[in-house]
Motif scaffolding. Structure first.
Motif, mmCIF file in Angstrom:
data_model
loop_
_atom_site.group_PDB
_atom_site.id
_atom_site.type_symbol
_atom_site.label_atom_id
_atom_site.label_comp_id
_atom_site.label_asym_id
_atom_site.label_seq_id
_atom_site.Cartn_x
_atom_site.Cartn_y
_atom_site.Cartn_z
ATOM 1 N N UNK A 87 -4.290 -11.945 -0.191
ATOM 2 C CA UNK A 87 -5.024 -12.999 -0.896
ATOM 3 C C UNK A 87 -6.510 -13.038 -0.533
ATOM 4 N N UNK A 102 0.845 -1.195 0.000
ATOM 5 C CA UNK A 102 0.000 0.000 0.000
ATOM 6 C C UNK A 102 0.884 1.250 0.000
ATOM 7 N N UNK A 138 0.960 0.362 -4.581
ATOM 8 C CA UNK A 138 0.535 -0.803 -5.358
ATOM 9 C C UNK A 138 -0.851 -1.293 -4.960
ATOM 10 N N UNK A 139 -1.509 -0.605 -4.028
ATOM 11 C CA UNK A 139 -2.823 -1.056 -3.581
ATOM 12 C C UNK A 139 -2.731 -2.417 -2.917
ATOM 13 N N UNK A 140 -3.822 -3.191 -3.029
ATOM 14 C CA UNK A 140 -3.840 -4.492 -2.358
ATOM 15 C C UNK A 140 -3.335 -5.629 -3.232
ATOM 16 N N UNK A 141 -3.540 -5.488 -4.544
ATOM 17 C CA UNK A 141 -3.259 -6.650 -5.393
ATOM 18 C C UNK A 141 -2.181 -6.395 -6.443
ATOM 19 N N UNK A 142 -1.587 -5.190 -6.434
ATOM 20 C CA UNK A 142 -0.547 -4.893 -7.431
ATOM 21 C C UNK A 142 0.695 -5.733 -7.226
ATOM 22 N N UNK A 143 0.990 -6.034 -5.960
ATOM 23 C CA UNK A 143 2.136 -6.875 -5.654
ATOM 24 C C UNK A 143 1.718 -8.034 -4.772
ATOM 25 N N UNK A 144 2.480 -9.094 -4.846
ATOM 26 C CA UNK A 144 2.206 -10.313 -4.085
ATOM 27 C C UNK A 144 2.087 -10.018 -2.591
ATOM 28 N N UNK A 145 1.108 -10.638 -1.939
ATOM 29 C CA UNK A 145 1.050 -10.513 -0.491
ATOM 30 C C UNK A 145 -0.343 -10.526 0.118
ATOM 31 N N UNK A 160 -12.120 0.005 -6.675
ATOM 32 C CA UNK A 160 -10.751 0.089 -7.217
ATOM 33 C C UNK A 160 -10.386 -1.106 -8.086
ATOM 34 N N UNK A 161 -10.833 -2.301 -7.669
ATOM 35 C CA UNK A 161 -10.502 -3.499 -8.448
ATOM 36 C C UNK A 161 -11.262 -3.523 -9.766
ATOM 37 N N UNK A 175 -7.907 -5.590 4.013
ATOM 38 C CA UNK A 175 -6.821 -4.828 3.407
ATOM 39 C C UNK A 175 -7.034 -3.329 3.583
#
Lengths: 453, 346
Positions: free
Chosen positions: A67, A54, A58-65, A254-255, A73
Motif C-alpha cells: 500500500x 513479486x 504480480x509486481x507490487x500492485x497486481x495483487x493485494x498486499x 513500471x506503474x 517494495x
C-alpha cells in the motif's frame, strides 16, 4: 588447541582498531542483531505477502498486499531475488492455530508467523540503512563543527536510539530508508551538489512521505545561497528538480507503463478516512490528519522564508534547524513510533552541534519508544517461540492474556501503550519548547519577537 | 567543502542503484516454476521445478465423481456501492461486509491465475442472466461467484423457483462470499429484501447462517475443521461470519469453524454445488478462494495424502500410491503465501 595464524592476525587487526566509532558501531550492531530476533508479525506477514506477489509475477500492485509508494517494495524485490538465488528457506511462515485468537483482540497482530530467517532477510537492508544514516549524521556534524568527538556522539545518538533500533529491528519498517535519503539530500545540498540532492530528496519522499515537507526550506536554501544571482539560483533549482524528476520517473516507470500509478498512492486515501464505510470517527481522524499536514506545509513555507533571509554564515545551520523543526511539527499529529525515525538524525545533529539541552528530548523519545515497543512483546516473541522453541508458546499466550486482562479498555496493554505514547509525544513537545521556549516566553509577556527557524 | 569525487554522493548513487536493482527484480525478472505428473494404475508420480527457493506441497484427494469447476464467472455488481448502506439498514443481524468495487473481483481473478486457474470471466447482471439461460441444460463444470450482498432480480427474486436455483440444481456451482446468502436482490426499482428463510430457497431446507449482530472479531476461531485439507492447503481465513452450518446436508467444510459453522462450506444441491466463503474481503479469504477453486475441490472431495518438501533451484519429485476412483493432485509452492499452483486429474 593452537590458534590459526589467520585468526591471530584478524584478532590483532581488530584489536588495533581504536576509532571511537568502531566501539559504538560494534555495540550498536550487536544490539540491533539481537533485537531483530523479535518481530511485529503483523507487518512481517505483509512483507511476506509482498514478496509472494513479486515471486508470482504480480509486481507490487497486481495483487493485494502493498500500500505504499514503490521504493520499499523494490527493496523487498531485492530481498526476494537474494532468497531465490542464494538461500533455501522453505516456508516463510506458518499459521499458528493456537494463536489465532490473538487476532480477535483488535490489536494489529496476526497468527501467521514469519520465520526468524525471513525476518532477518527483510531487516538486514534496513540495518544497513541505519548504519549509513548514523554515519551521515556523523559526517554532517563533522562538516559543520570539525569535531570528531561531537560527530561520534551524533553517530551514537542515532545508531543506539531505541526509536531506530525498534523501528528496524522489531517493526521492520522502511522509515530509516526515508531518513537516510533525507540526510543524503541535506548533506549534498550543503555540499553544493544539487543534482544528487534532488535525486536523494525524491528517494526520501517516495519511501515515506514526511521528507516532502522539506521541499520549501530546501528551495529557499538554494535561492538564499545564490542571493543576488537569480539565474544561478534558478539553474541550481532546475538541476535539483531534474535529479528528482529523473529518479521519480525511473521509480514509477513500471506503474506508468501498466497504468496503475494511483495504486502507489493508496496510502494517502487509506489514511484520509474517505472509504464509503468509514464511520464518523474515522472520517474525523482522516480530516484532522489532512488539516494537520496543511498546517505543516504552512509552517514549512514560514521556515523557508526565514531560511531565505538568513545571513550567509548562518544559512547552513538555519536549514538544518528548520528541517528539524518541520520534521518535529509533522509528528505533532500523534505519530506511530516508526514515524519519529525521520526526526532522530536531525535531533542528534542538533544535540551534538548546536544545543545539548535537547538531549532531554532524545531521552523522552527513547524511553517512550522503548515502552511502546515492549507493549506487544508477547506477539513480538512469536517467531522465536514458533520457529525455534526458545520461548514456550503457551507462556506467550499466558503473557498475551495477562496483558489484555482488565476492566474494559483498562488493560496493561492499553495503559502501557498510552504511557509510552505520551512520553514520546512529550519528547516532541519538549524539543519544540526548548528550541522556541525563549521566544514563546517573550510572546506570552507581550513583547515583540522574531520567532525563526 | 566539496571535493572532486564526493564519497557521500558516490554512496548515495550506489544505494539508489540498489533500489533500481530491486526494481528490476520486482518487474523484470521471473522465477520459473512448473509441475508435471505421470498417472499409473494406483499410483501417480510428480515432479516440481523451481528456479528459485520454494517449499512445495502435493495434495492428493478424491473427488468421488463430482465434476469440479473449470470455468468461473464472477458477477461484478455495478450497484454495489449504490445500495450498500440500504442493505446494511435492512439486515437483521450482521451487516454485509464491504469491499471496494471491481477491485476485489480483479483480485479474485489474480489469486486464481497465479495458481494456474486461468478460465475466469467477469460478468454483469445481464451477462449473468444470459449465462444461466444458455448453460441451463448442462451447467456442470461452470461456476458463478457472487461478490455482492445481492443478485439481479432477473435470476433470483426471493423464492426457490428461479433461474439461479434451477441452474444450480441442474449441475452448476455457486460461490457466495461475505454476506447472508440470498437475502437481497436488485431490479429497476432498487434493492429488495427477500423475506422468509432464504437459505431454504437455495438448499431446499433451512440452513443456519452465522450472522448474529456481533462484532466481526467475535467470529474468529482457531479451531480447524477438516484438518487434513486445511493444513494441506494452508487455509488461512479463520472467521465464520456469514458461514453456514451444513449439519444434515451432503458436503464438506474446510478451514476454521465452531458450533457447526465454518469459514468454507461446500454443499451438494441437486446435481450442483453451493460453496459459501465466510468472513470479510481480505488477503486470507482471497488466498483461500484461490486454493479451493484452483485445486478443484468439490463438495465430494476426500483428503488422501500430503507430501511436501523444499525445491531449491532444482527439480524434485515423489510418488503417491492410492486406491481412489477419481483422484486429483494439486501441486503448489509457497505454503501460506502460495505463488504457483497446478492441478492434475487422472
Amino acid at each position: 588447541m593452537p590458534e590459526s595464524p589467520y585468526f591471530v592476525k584478524i584478532r590483532r587487526y581488530a584489536g588495533s582498531i581504536r576509532h571511537p566509532l568502531a566501539t559504538v558501531l560494534a555495540a550498536g550492531l550487536a544490539i540491533h542483531l539481537l533485537v531483530m530476533l523479535l518481530a511485529m508479525v503483523y507487518d512481517s506477514d505483509y512483507w511476506a505477502v509482498v514478496i509472494r506477489n513479486i515471486n508470482a509475477g504480480e509486481g507490487l500492485y497486481g495483487m493485494e498486499g502493498y500500500y505504499y509508494t514503490p521504493v520499499w517494495g523494490y527493496m523487498l524485490g531485492l530481498v526476494s531475488a537474494f532468497q531465490n538465488a542464494c538461500l533455501s528457506l522453505g516456508d516463510s511462515a506458518v499459521r499458528v492455530f493456537e494463536a489465532i485468537y490473538f487476532e480477535a483482540s483488535g490489536h494489529q497482530t496476526t497468527a501467521t508467523v514469519t520465520s526468524v530467517v525471513f525476518n532477518y532477510c527483510t531487516k538486514v537492508p534496513l540495518l544497513m540503512c541505519d548504519a549509513v544514516l548514523a554515519y551521515l549524521t556523523y559526517v554532517l556534524v563533522y562538516d559543520m563543527r570539525r569535531d570528531r568527538g561531537k560527530a561520534t556522539l551524533a553517530f551514537a545518538l542515532v545508531f543506539l536510539c531505541p526509536v531506530i533500533i525498534g523501528s528496524t529491528g522489531i517493526i521492520g519498517m522502511p522509515d530509516t530508508m526515508a531518513a537516510m535519503f533525507m540526510m543524503f539530500s541535506l548533506i549534498l545540498l550543503l555540499r553544493n551538489r544539487p543534482f544528487f540532492a534532488g535525486m536523494c530528496f525524491a528517494m526520501a519522499a517516495l519511501t515515506k512521505f514526511f521528507p516532502v515537507f522539506l521541499f520549501f526550506p530546501m528551495l529557499a536554501y538554494l535561492f538564499s545561497r545564490n542571493r543576488g544571482d537569480l539565474r544561478a539560483g534558478c539553474m541550481q533549482a532546475a538541476v535539483a528538480a531534474a535529479g528528482a524528476v529523473a529518479v521519480a520517473v525511473a521509480i514509477f516507470l513500471p506503474q506508468i507503463l501498466e497504468g496503475d500509478l494511483s495504486a502507489s498512492f493508496q496510502f494517502i486515501t487509506d489514511r484520509a478516512g474517505t472509504s464509503p464505510v468509514s464511520d464518523i470517527f474515522a472520517r474525523l481522524v482522516g480530516y484532522t490528519r489532512i488539516a494537520a499536514y496543511l498546517l505543516v506545509i504552512l509552517a514549512s513555507i514560514l521556515a523557508a522564508r526565514f531560511i531565505y533571509r538568513s545571513d550567509r554564515e548562518g544559512l547552513d545551520r538555519s536549514l538544518l534547524k528548520g528541517s528539524m523543526v518541520i520534521m518535529a511539527l509533522c509528528l505533532l499529529y500523534p505519530p506511530a513510533t516508526q514515524y519519529i525515525v525521520v526526526l532522530v538524525p536531525l535531533l542528534a545533529y542538533y544535540i551534538a552541534a548546536e544545543d545539548g539541552v535537547c538531549m532531554r528530548s532524545w531521552w523522552l523519545l527513547a524511553i517512550g519508544a522503548f515502552i511502546v515497543f515492549t507493549v506487544s512483546l508477547s506477539t513480538h516473541l512469536l517467531p522465536l517461540a514458533v520457529h525455534t522453541g526458545i520461548v514456550d508458546l503457551g507462556s506467550l499466550m499466558h503473557f498475551f492474556d495477562l496483558w489484555n486482562a482488565g476492566p474494559g479498555v483498562l488493560t496493561i496493554w492499553n495503559i502501557t501503550f498510552v504511557i509510552g505514547s505520551v512520553i514520546q509525544y512529550s519528547g516532541i513537545a519538549v524539543l519544540l519548547l526548548t528550541v522556541y521556549g525563549a521566544d514563546l516566553k517573550k510572546v506570552l509577556e507581550g513583547r515583540r519577537t522574531g520567532i525563526g527557524f | 567543502m566539496s571535493s572532486k569525487i564526493d564519497g557521500i554522493a558516490v554512496l548515495a548513487v550506489v544505494l539508489i542503484a540498489a533500489v533500481f536493482a530491486g526494481e528490476y527484480f520486482t518487474y523484470g525478472h521471473d522465477t520459473d516454476r512448473s509441475a508435471s505428473v505421470s498417472w499409473d494404475t494406483g499410483s501417480v508420480s510428480y515432479s516440481v521445478d523451481s528456479s528459485g527457493s520454494d517449499e512445495y506441497r502435493a495434495v492428493l484427494f478424491d473427488n468421488g465423481g463430482y465434476t469440479p469447476v473449470d470455468t468461473l464467472y464472477i458477477y461484478a455488481d455495478g450497484t454495489y456501492d449504490r445500495y450498500y448502506s440500504q442493505a446494511c439498514e435492512l439486515s437483521d443481524g450482521a451487516e454485509p461486509l464491504y469491499m471496494e468495487g471491481d477491485y476485489y473481483v480483479e483480485q479474485v481473478r489474480e489469486s486464481l491465475k497465479i495458481r494456474g486457474f486461468d478460465d475466469v470471466c467477469i460478468i454483469d447482471g445481464e451477462g449473468l442472466e444470459d449465462l444461466l439461460r444458455t448453460t441451463m441444460p448442462s451447467p456442470s463444470g461452470i461456476g458463478v461467484m457472487v461478490i455482492s450482498y445481492a443478485v439481479p432480480g432477473s435470476v433470483y427474486s426471493g423464492g426457490p423457483d428461479c433461474l439461479l436455483v434451477n441452474w444450480i440444481n441442474n449441475g452448476g456451482s455457486l460461490y457466495w462470499l461475505s454476506s447472508e446468502i440470498g437475502r437481497f436482490y436488485t431490479d429497476g426499482l432498487g434493492l429488495h429484501r427477500a423475506e422468509g428463510d432464504c437459505t431454504a430457497y437455495f438448499f431446499g431446507t433451512s440452513v443456519p447462517v452465522d450472522c448474529s449482530d456481533g462484532d466481526s472479531l467475535s467470529y474468529i476461531t482457531g479451531k480447524t475443521v477438516n484438518t487434513g485439507f486445511t493444513e494441506a492447503l494452508c487455509l488461512k481465513n479463520s472467521t465464520t461470519e456469514f458461514g453456514i452450518d451444513i449439519s444434515g446436508l451432503s458436503g464438506i467444510q474446510l478451514g476454521f469453524g465452531e458450533e457447526g459453522y465454518a469459514s468454507i462450506s461446500m454443499v451438494s444441491v441437486g446435481a450442483g454445488m453451493i460453496c459459501v466463503f465466510a468472513g470479510g474481503f481480505d488477503i486470507d479469504q482471497l488466498d483461500d478462494i484461490g486454493q479451493v477453486i484452483a485445486s478443484k475441490l468439490t463438495c465430494g472431495s476426500t483428503f488422501i495424502e500430503l507430501q511436501r518438501g523444499k525445491v531449491t533451484r532444482d527439480s524434485v519429485g515423489g510418488t503417491f500410491s492410492f486406491s481412489a476412483s477419481d483422484p486429483y493432485l494439486f501441486i503448489y509452492t509457497g505454503g501460506v503465501y502460495a505463488n504457483f499452483g497446478a492441478c492434475f486429474h487422472a
